[in-house]
Design a protein around this motif. Structure first.
Motif, mmCIF file in Angstrom:
data_model
loop_
_atom_site.group_PDB
_atom_site.id
_atom_site.type_symbol
_atom_site.label_atom_id
_atom_site.label_comp_id
_atom_site.label_asym_id
_atom_site.label_seq_id
_atom_site.Cartn_x
_atom_site.Cartn_y
_atom_site.Cartn_z
ATOM 1 N N TRP A 199 0.826 -1.200 0.000
ATOM 2 C CA TRP A 199 0.000 0.000 0.000
ATOM 3 C C TRP A 199 0.864 1.255 0.000
ATOM 4 N N GLN A 200 0.329 2.320 -0.587
ATOM 5 C CA GLN A 200 0.907 3.644 -0.465
ATOM 6 C C GLN A 200 0.248 4.350 0.723
ATOM 7 N N GLU A 205 -4.562 6.077 3.907
ATOM 8 C CA GLU A 205 -5.345 7.214 4.419
ATOM 9 C C GLU A 205 -6.763 7.169 3.878
ATOM 10 N N SER A 206 -6.902 6.940 2.572
ATOM 11 C CA SER A 206 -8.233 6.882 1.952
ATOM 12 C C SER A 206 -9.040 5.708 2.485
ATOM 13 N N ALA A 207 -8.359 4.579 2.698
ATOM 14 C CA ALA A 207 -9.053 3.394 3.214
ATOM 15 C C ALA A 207 -9.582 3.639 4.623
ATOM 16 N N ASP A 322 -1.019 -3.100 12.375
ATOM 17 C CA ASP A 322 -1.128 -4.359 11.642
ATOM 18 C C ASP A 322 -2.302 -4.244 10.684
ATOM 19 N N LEU A 323 -2.035 -4.445 9.394
ATOM 20 C CA LEU A 323 -3.103 -4.382 8.402
ATOM 21 C C LEU A 323 -3.872 -5.700 8.308
#
Length: 347
Positions: A199-200, A205-207, A322-323
């Motif tokens: 991810w960028q 941020e958008s997520a 943690d994603l």
């Protein structure tokens, strides 16, 4: 306006008022029924415990529950199998005071709570679920991610955590501890990230904005979203903090910057700038100092310690995220590692 239009408008107005009355009445009935059923299950649990002599007696207990289950199911229908009767028994043992039960919580809430072995954690989740009007799914998520333990891992003692579960907004305390709003790690599994996708920062941020309700749940109670990329102008230069919140319980701004890498000294310096600006230009006299949290994929405690020195009044912290939902064992290890590092840094 002709008579037909006036009549139509009046009819619509009356209909809306009647509809609202009925909706409120239905909600009241559901709440009343829910409260009555929860209290009934508590009393059933109490009777079972008393019949068993208040002790765990496997042979006699199982036979008793099976016998009662058959008769209750025949007379009252589903919901009284032996497994659910055991839940009612555990319910009474976990919450021994009937008048302390929370009417905001349903039986499904309490079934999740009775599986929390730590009494203090169980009380924390119950109070937060009631105050935050959590759904059962939200409560189960907080329990599964060990939210209480993560919160406690960065606190000097449990008193600080207990102060967060008061129902009334506190007056501005004489001594403000910014750690009351920090836990580690942050679990962001709700954004739906996959292990093989990089991810960028802008995408993360958008997520988080797209899943704002879930992110606010992860942050904790009292957070209000103020904006993203809110511009700060200092001597003609523009700066853009990723996310800005305000916590009404601690009366402080909280600035969050996202880093898809290991945190370094420049990140800390930038966050210090944001915090100092908000303290001087944005905060009101009744506000507590601003808190800055750098959410990163990998922490660097040594760099943070040497950059900030021994000062604890700056309010800048780094925390890992943690994603992907870690396993229970992995999460427990992370929490314990955070606790040990915090003890070393803070003596």
């Amino acid at each position: 306006m002709n008579k037909q239009n006036i009549s139509s408008k009046l009819s619509e107005n009356i209909y809306s008022q009647i509809k609202q009355v009925l909706i409120q009445a239905r909600a009241t009935v559901l709440t009343t029924v829910n409260t009555a059923m929860v209290q009934a299950y508590w009393h059933v649990g109490k009777l079972i415990v008393e019949a068993q002599g208040g002790e765990e007696r496997a042979a006699y207990g199982d036979e008793l529950l099976k016998s009662i289950s058959v008769r209750l199911t025949k007379e009252f229908g589903k919901g009284f199998d032996a497994s659910n009767l055991r839940n009612m028994r555990m319910f009474y043992l976990s919450f021994p005071k009937c008048d302390a039960l929370r009417h905001e919580l349903s039986w499904t809430h309490y079934r999740a709570l009775i599986r929390v072995s730590n009494p203090k954690a169980r009380e924390y989740y119950a109070k937060e679920a009631a105050a935050g009007k959590w759904s059962t799914r939200q409560l189960e998520r907080q329990i599964a991610t060990q939210y209480y333990e993560r919160l406690l891992s960065t606190h000097r003692d449990e008193t600080a955590v207990e102060s967060l579960i008061k129902n009334n907004l506190p007056a501005k305390p004489e001594k403000f501890d910014p750690l009351t709003l920090v836990h580690d790690p942050f679990i962001l599994e709700f954004i739906g990230a996959k292990e093989d996708v990089i991810w960028q920062e802008s995408e993360l941020e958008s997520a988080l904005i797209s899943h704002l309700e879930e992110f606010l749940l992860e942050l904790g109670r009292g957070f209000a979203f103020m904006g993203r990329q809110k511009r700060i102008t200092i001597d003609g230069q523009h700066f853009y903090p990723d996310l800005v919140f305000y916590n009404v319980l601690t009366r402080s701004y909280v600035i969050i910057d996202l880093k898809m890498r290991r945190v370094d000294y420049s990140d800390i310096g930038q966050m210090q700038l944001y915090v100092n600006y908000y303290n001087r230009e944005v905060c009101q006299p009744d506000d507590n100092p601003t808190i800055g949290i750098i959410l990163c994929s990998e922490k660097n405690d040594t760099v943070v310690e040497y950059t900030l020195g021994d000062r604890t009044d700056i309010g800048v912290f780094s925390a890992k995220y943690d994603l992907i939902m870690p396993t229970k064992e992995e999460l427990s290890r992370e929490i314990e590692l955070t606790r040990q590092k915090f003890k070393l840094i803070n003596g």
